[in-house]
Scaffold this motif. Structure first.
Motif, mmCIF file in Angstrom:
data_model
loop_
_atom_site.group_PDB
_atom_site.id
_atom_site.type_symbol
_atom_site.label_atom_id
_atom_site.label_comp_id
_atom_site.label_asym_id
_atom_site.label_seq_id
_atom_site.Cartn_x
_atom_site.Cartn_y
_atom_site.Cartn_z
ATOM 1 N N ASN A 49 -9.146 -12.304 -7.470
ATOM 2 C CA ASN A 49 -8.109 -12.173 -6.442
ATOM 3 C C ASN A 49 -7.227 -10.979 -6.785
ATOM 4 O OD1 ASN A 49 -6.264 -12.603 -4.420
ATOM 5 N ND2 ASN A 49 -5.924 -14.772 -4.875
ATOM 6 N N LEU A 50 -6.803 -10.272 -5.749
ATOM 7 C CA LEU A 50 -5.935 -9.100 -5.942
ATOM 8 C C LEU A 50 -5.094 -8.934 -4.695
ATOM 9 C CD1 LEU A 50 -5.168 -6.213 -7.158
ATOM 10 C CD2 LEU A 50 -7.110 -5.365 -5.833
ATOM 11 N N ALA A 51 -3.810 -8.764 -4.852
ATOM 12 C CA ALA A 51 -2.959 -8.453 -3.687
ATOM 13 C C ALA A 51 -1.704 -7.718 -4.135
ATOM 14 C CB ALA A 51 -2.589 -9.728 -2.926
ATOM 15 N N ARG A 84 -15.496 -7.918 6.365
ATOM 16 C CA ARG A 84 -14.461 -7.482 7.330
ATOM 17 C C ARG A 84 -13.270 -6.800 6.671
ATOM 18 N NH1 ARG A 84 -14.773 -10.931 12.271
ATOM 19 N NH2 ARG A 84 -16.508 -12.334 11.882
ATOM 20 N N ASN A 85 -13.194 -6.875 5.342
ATOM 21 C CA ASN A 85 -12.016 -6.325 4.665
ATOM 22 C C ASN A 85 -12.216 -4.837 4.396
ATOM 23 O OD1 ASN A 85 -9.736 -5.831 3.222
ATOM 24 N ND2 ASN A 85 -9.887 -7.655 1.924
ATOM 25 N N LEU A 86 -12.052 -4.057 5.461
ATOM 26 C CA LEU A 86 -12.335 -2.620 5.360
ATOM 27 C C LEU A 86 -11.352 -1.905 4.444
ATOM 28 C CD1 LEU A 86 -13.281 -1.783 9.071
ATOM 29 C CD2 LEU A 86 -14.747 -2.469 7.183
ATOM 30 N N ILE A 99 -0.042 0.852 -6.746
ATOM 31 C CA ILE A 99 0.120 -0.369 -7.554
ATOM 32 C C ILE A 99 -1.225 -1.090 -7.733
ATOM 33 C CG2 ILE A 99 1.229 -2.646 -7.636
ATOM 34 C CD1 ILE A 99 3.628 -1.186 -6.167
ATOM 35 N N GLY A 100 -1.994 -1.224 -6.641
ATOM 36 C CA GLY A 100 -3.318 -1.830 -6.750
ATOM 37 C C GLY A 100 -4.188 -1.030 -7.731
ATOM 38 N N SER A 101 -4.105 0.281 -7.658
ATOM 39 C CA SER A 101 -4.904 1.124 -8.568
ATOM 40 C C SER A 101 -4.497 0.903 -10.017
ATOM 41 C CB SER A 101 -4.715 2.610 -8.239
ATOM 42 O OG SER A 101 -5.071 2.872 -6.919
ATOM 43 N N ARG A 102 -3.200 0.756 -10.265
ATOM 44 C CA ARG A 102 -2.745 0.523 -11.648
ATOM 45 C C ARG A 102 -3.261 -0.805 -12.176
ATOM 46 N NH1 ARG A 102 1.895 2.297 -14.067
ATOM 47 N NH2 ARG A 102 1.373 0.761 -15.665
HETATM 48 C C1 COA Z 1 -6.301 -3.694 -1.261
HETATM 49 C C2 COA Z 1 -4.877 -3.589 -1.825
HETATM 50 C C3 COA Z 1 -4.761 -4.463 -3.072
HETATM 51 C C4 COA Z 1 -4.621 -2.118 -2.215
HETATM 52 O O1 COA Z 1 -3.376 -2.033 -2.920
HETATM 53 P P1 COA Z 1 -2.458 -0.713 -2.863
HETATM 54 O O2 COA Z 1 -1.438 -0.833 -3.926
HETATM 55 O O3 COA Z 1 -1.978 -0.473 -1.484
HETATM 56 O O4 COA Z 1 -3.540 0.403 -3.237
HETATM 57 P P2 COA Z 1 -3.275 1.895 -3.793
HETATM 58 O O5 COA Z 1 -1.961 2.404 -3.318
HETATM 59 O O6 COA Z 1 -3.513 1.889 -5.271
HETATM 60 O O7 COA Z 1 -4.460 2.694 -3.048
HETATM 61 C C5 COA Z 1 -5.428 3.465 -3.750
HETATM 62 C C6 COA Z 1 -6.351 4.099 -2.748
HETATM 63 O O8 COA Z 1 -7.093 3.095 -2.024
HETATM 64 C C7 COA Z 1 -7.303 3.532 -0.668
HETATM 65 N N1 COA Z 1 -6.536 2.676 0.262
HETATM 66 C C8 COA Z 1 -5.679 1.680 -0.068
HETATM 67 N N2 COA Z 1 -5.189 1.107 1.073
HETATM 68 C C9 COA Z 1 -5.745 1.762 2.106
HETATM 69 C C10 COA Z 1 -5.631 1.643 3.533
HETATM 70 N N3 COA Z 1 -4.821 0.722 4.114
HETATM 71 N N4 COA Z 1 -6.345 2.498 4.307
HETATM 72 C C11 COA Z 1 -7.164 3.419 3.759
HETATM 73 N N5 COA Z 1 -7.301 3.595 2.400
HETATM 74 C C12 COA Z 1 -6.616 2.769 1.600
HETATM 75 C C13 COA Z 1 -6.766 4.955 -0.609
HETATM 76 O O9 COA Z 1 -7.830 5.819 -1.017
HETATM 77 C C14 COA Z 1 -5.672 4.902 -1.660
HETATM 78 O O10 COA Z 1 -5.327 6.177 -2.171
HETATM 79 P P3 COA Z 1 -4.221 7.079 -1.354
HETATM 80 O O11 COA Z 1 -3.041 6.180 -1.062
HETATM 81 O O12 COA Z 1 -3.924 8.171 -2.342
HETATM 82 O O13 COA Z 1 -4.912 7.536 -0.106
HETATM 83 C C15 COA Z 1 -3.806 -4.002 -0.746
HETATM 84 O O14 COA Z 1 -4.072 -3.305 0.459
HETATM 85 C C16 COA Z 1 -3.761 -5.481 -0.455
HETATM 86 O O15 COA Z 1 -3.062 -6.250 -1.125
HETATM 87 N N6 COA Z 1 -4.514 -5.922 0.583
HETATM 88 C C17 COA Z 1 -4.530 -7.352 1.000
HETATM 89 C C18 COA Z 1 -5.240 -8.233 -0.010
HETATM 90 C C19 COA Z 1 -6.687 -7.807 -0.215
HETATM 91 O O16 COA Z 1 -7.422 -7.493 0.724
HETATM 92 N N7 COA Z 1 -7.138 -7.824 -1.503
HETATM 93 C C20 COA Z 1 -8.473 -7.375 -1.879
HETATM 94 C C21 COA Z 1 -9.471 -8.464 -1.790
HETATM 95 S S1 COA Z 1 -9.500 -9.417 -3.268
#
Ligand code: COA
Length: 165
Positions: A72-74, A110-112, A84-87
């Motif tokens: 799980n990740l959010a 579906r989780n594009l 933050i997700g990347s870290r």
């Molecule tokens: C997926 C998720 C964890 C990403 O977290 P985040 O902190 O926003 O991610 P980052 O800022 O580290 O993004 C890193 C890269 O991912 C890609 N990315 C992240 N969100 C994106 C979006 N909405 N659209 C397009 N690219 C995206 C981009 O390449 C981004 O780099 P950039 O901002 O320099 O373009 C967050 O969107 C989330 O919590 N989503 C809902 C829960 C979920 O789906 N979890 C994953 C399933 S377990």
């Protein structure tokens, strides 16, 4: 002075904040009991991201032989697209490969957003799991991060148009 973004182990007392982020992030969120049961398993663990000492993201993982499963990740909606997700995932990638394991995650078709996110972290699809969630008829992708894997550049839009012709 505390650093603006800190990654640390998730604690049980983080659960109220975790649940708020979880509910804002998923159509079918994990319940408190799901988190509680997962964190009690000896082979499961959690990482938390604090921004200015306030919880803004988390991940849960499980050790399974030579694999680590990212369960799980959010990230809180107001904190997204700030790395933050990347870290969080970067920390897990480093720890996984240091331990000689391989990192996998199952992701819904579906989780594009998350597909783009995981690709940017260097994950590759290694399998399709048909009808993964009983009753939804949705498939899932099995993604894997291998040691030394780097994010591939995205295909420029004009290459996609050429491909479709
Ligand atoms: C997926 C998720 C964890 C990403 O977290 P985040 O902190 O926003 O991610 P980052 O800022 O580290 O993004 C890193 C890269 O991912 C890609 N990315 C992240 N969100 C994106 C979006 N909405 N659209 C397009 N690219 C995206 C981009 O390449 C981004 O780099 P950039 O901002 O320099 O373009 C967050 O969107 C989330 O919590 N989503 C809902 C829960 C979920 O789906 N979890 C994953 C399933 S377990």
């Amino acid at each position: 002075m505390p650093s603006p973004l800190e990654i640390r182990w998730l604690r049980r007392r983080d659960l109220p904040g975790v649940l708020a982020i979880e509910r804002a992030s998923f159509a079918a969120p994990w319940s408190e009991a799901d988190f509680d049961a997962t964190l009690r398993r000896p082979y499961c663990f959690g990482l938390a991201a604090d921004r200015w000492q306030s919880l803004c993201g988390y991940l849960l993982g499980a050790l399974d032989g030579k694999y680590v499963h990212l369960l799980n990740l959010a990230v809180a909606p107001t904190h997204r697209r700030r790395g933050i997700g990347s870290r969080l995932v970067g920390e897990l990638i480093e720890r996984t490969h240091c331990s000689g394991r391989r990192l996998v995650v199952v992701l819904g078709e579906r989780n594009l957003t998350a597909q783009v996110f995981y690709r940017a972290q260097g994950f590759r699809a290694v399998g399709i799991l048909r009808d993964f969630w009983n009753g939804t008829r949705d498939d899932a992708y099995l993604l894997e991060h291998r040691p030394g894997e780097r994010a591939a550049p995205f295909l420029p839009a004009n290459r996609i148009v050429a491909y479709l012709r």
